[in-house]
Design a protein around this motif. Structure first.
Motif, short mmCIF file in Angstrom:
data_model
loop_
_atom_site.label_atom_id
_atom_site.label_comp_id
_atom_site.label_asym_id
_atom_site.label_seq_id
_atom_site.Cartn_x
_atom_site.Cartn_y
_atom_site.Cartn_z
N LEU A 1 0.83 -1.21 0.00
CA LEU A 1 0.00 0.00 0.00
C LEU A 1 0.87 1.26 0.00
N VAL A 2 1.95 1.25 0.77
CA VAL A 2 2.87 2.39 0.81
C VAL A 2 3.50 2.60 -0.56
N VAL A 3 3.92 1.51 -1.18
CA VAL A 3 4.52 1.58 -2.52
C VAL A 3 3.53 2.17 -3.51
N LEU A 4 2.28 1.74 -3.44
CA LEU A 4 1.23 2.24 -4.33
C LEU A 4 0.96 3.73 -4.11
N LEU A 5 0.80 4.12 -2.84
CA LEU A 5 0.49 5.52 -2.53
C LEU A 5 1.65 6.44 -2.89
N ARG A 6 2.87 5.97 -2.69
CA ARG A 6 4.03 6.79 -3.04
C ARG A 6 4.03 7.11 -4.54
N GLY A 7 3.77 6.08 -5.35
CA GLY A 7 3.72 6.30 -6.79
C GLY A 7 2.60 7.24 -7.19
N ILE A 8 1.41 7.05 -6.60
CA ILE A 8 0.25 7.88 -6.94
C ILE A 8 0.50 9.34 -6.58
N ILE A 9 1.04 9.59 -5.38
CA ILE A 9 1.20 10.96 -4.90
C ILE A 9 2.34 11.68 -5.62
N LEU A 10 3.48 11.01 -5.80
CA LEU A 10 4.64 11.66 -6.42
C LEU A 10 4.38 12.05 -7.87
N ILE A 11 3.61 11.24 -8.59
CA ILE A 11 3.42 11.48 -10.02
C ILE A 11 2.17 12.31 -10.32
N LEU A 12 1.30 12.49 -9.33
CA LEU A 12 0.05 13.23 -9.56
C LEU A 12 0.27 14.64 -10.13
N PRO A 13 1.32 15.37 -9.71
CA PRO A 13 1.53 16.71 -10.30
C PRO A 13 1.80 16.70 -11.80
N TYR A 14 2.31 15.59 -12.34
CA TYR A 14 2.61 15.54 -13.78
C TYR A 14 1.39 15.90 -14.62
N PRO A 15 0.28 15.13 -14.53
CA PRO A 15 -0.88 15.47 -15.37
C PRO A 15 -1.59 16.75 -14.92
N LEU A 16 -1.55 17.05 -13.61
CA LEU A 16 -2.22 18.26 -13.13
C LEU A 16 -1.57 19.51 -13.72
N LEU A 17 -0.24 19.53 -13.77
CA LEU A 17 0.47 20.66 -14.35
C LEU A 17 0.26 20.71 -15.86
N ALA A 18 0.36 19.54 -16.50
CA ALA A 18 0.23 19.49 -17.96
C ALA A 18 -1.17 19.92 -18.42
N ARG A 19 -2.18 19.66 -17.62
CA ARG A 19 -3.55 19.98 -18.00
C ARG A 19 -3.82 21.48 -17.98
N GLN A 20 -3.13 22.22 -17.13
CA GLN A 20 -3.45 23.65 -16.98
C GLN A 20 -2.70 24.53 -17.96
N TRP A 21 -1.70 23.99 -18.68
CA TRP A 21 -0.94 24.82 -19.60
C TRP A 21 -1.66 25.01 -20.93
N PRO A 22 -1.41 26.14 -21.60
CA PRO A 22 -1.93 26.32 -22.96
C PRO A 22 -1.00 25.65 -23.98
N TYR A 23 -1.58 25.11 -25.02
CA TYR A 23 -0.82 24.45 -26.08
C TYR A 23 -1.11 25.18 -27.39
N CYS A 24 -0.21 26.09 -27.77
CA CYS A 24 -0.46 26.91 -28.95
C CYS A 24 0.60 26.73 -30.03
N ARG A 25 1.47 25.75 -29.87
CA ARG A 25 2.51 25.53 -30.87
C ARG A 25 2.09 24.46 -31.87
N THR A 26 1.83 23.28 -31.36
CA THR A 26 1.46 22.16 -32.21
C THR A 26 0.82 21.10 -31.35
N ASN A 27 0.10 20.19 -31.97
CA ASN A 27 -0.44 19.05 -31.24
C ASN A 27 0.22 17.76 -31.68
N ILE A 28 1.38 17.88 -32.34
CA ILE A 28 2.09 16.70 -32.84
C ILE A 28 3.19 16.32 -31.84
N ILE A 29 3.11 15.10 -31.33
CA ILE A 29 4.11 14.59 -30.39
C ILE A 29 5.07 13.68 -31.15
#
Length: 315
Positions: free
Chosen positions: A149-177
């Motif tokens: 459970l600790v291993v699971l929660l550590r992964g969930i909490i540490l990585i949660l900022p990744y999508p939260l930050l990425a979701r709030q940014w504007p993308y005005c250059r390209t949508n090609i990855i």
């Protein structure tokens, strides 16, 4: 669908995954080893889970942690290969914005969880060898579950900022990855905003997780080696060290490709883009494929259980 390099949009509904830029004509051929490795990983890890479930003699901490690793190794390659193969086979390059962030999250979360499982496995080997009389009282089923459970929660909490930050940014250059999956930094580079906080945070997480986990694993094995070399007979030393051999091989098969990919991405500016992407795919595919092979070949109990299973079916 926006497919140009200069499209103005703030929140894209979809991204376009290029696959492996520069090797588009070879996508079908590249898919053959990719698909083979993925199939081996799925078959091998399902076999590990099945054997541990069916054999009561394997119901112990070491094998419970192995099951956690096998479950991890089922999710990690699956999170990238379904979309990657659809790009290679059907040129299905579109991916929903939310699906892209979800894929990015799972890839990084599972990777952090895997590193934590290695620490738990190292601690299990440390207790088993350095304090064997207390092994069953320290690593109870309850303690194994709490560790998971600790291993699971550590992964969930540490990585949660990744999508939260990425979701709030504007993308005005390209949508090609320029990648075959939604790799974190490949997505971050598309944002037309100051993304230094994301870059610094991801770098900090990488050093924190790998550095701290590597430290605990090293401390465990230093103590294990000290205990092994105090044994009076060479045969006993080799047998005891053999119980840790599988774990060490698994750690090396995971950390070395990941470290190589990280170094080429950070410092290999002159390395071709397609090599970066192939390396990024390999470090997510090769370890899940190798882990069940290593444990199956080097762990006598698993090998014996597998042979008994086949013999029972034949008879």
């Amino acid at each position: 669908m926006a497919d140009s390099n200069s499209t103005d949009f703030t929140n894209p509904s979809t991204f376009i995954l290029q696959g492996i830029p520069g090797l588009e004509t070879a996508h079908v051929w590249i898919s053959i080893p990719f698909c083979t490795m993925y199939a081996i990983a799925i078959l091998g890890n399902i076999t590990i889970l099945f054997i541990v479930k069916m054999d009561p003699s394997l119901h112990g901490p070491m094998y419970y942690f192995l099951c956690m690793l096998a479950s991890n190794d089922l999710v990690l390659p699956t999170s990238i290969m379904i979309k990657t193969l659809s790009i290679f086979w059907f040129s299905s390059r579109e991916i929903n914005f939310s699906a892209c962030l979800t894929q990015m999250y799972f890839i990084n979360c599972i990777s952090v969880m895997e590193s934590g499982i290695f620490v738990a496995m190292a601690f299990d080997r440390y207790v088993a060898i350095c304090d064997p009389l207390r092994h069953s009282t320290i690593l109870t089923n309850s303690m194994v579950a709490k560790t998971g459970l600790v291993v699971l929660l550590r992964g969930i909490i540490l990585i949660l900022p990744y999508p939260l930050l990425a979701r709030q940014w504007p993308y005005c250059r390209t949508n090609i990855i320029s990648h075959s999956y939604c790799e974190h930094m490949a997505v971050v580079k598309l944002a037309c905003a100051n993304t230094q906080i994301s870059s610094y945070y991801s770098l900090s997480v990488a050093f924190f997780v790998i550095g701290l986990d590597a430290f605990f694993i090293s401390v465990s094995y230093v103590q294990i080696l000290r205990a092994i070399f105090t044994l009076p007979r060479k045969g006993a030393r080799l047998k005891t060290f053999g119980t840790c051999g599988s774990h060490l091989c698994v750690i090396l098969s995971s950390y070395i490709p990941a470290l190589f990919s990280f170094l080429t991405h950070r410092f290999g500016q002159k390395v071709a883009l397609h090599f970066h992407i192939l390396t990024a795919n390999m470090y997510l595919l090769v370890p899940p494929m190798l882990h069940p092979i290593i444990y199956g070949a080097r762990t006598k109990q698993i090998w014996d259980s597998l042979l008994q299973l086949f013999i029972h079916k034949v008879n």
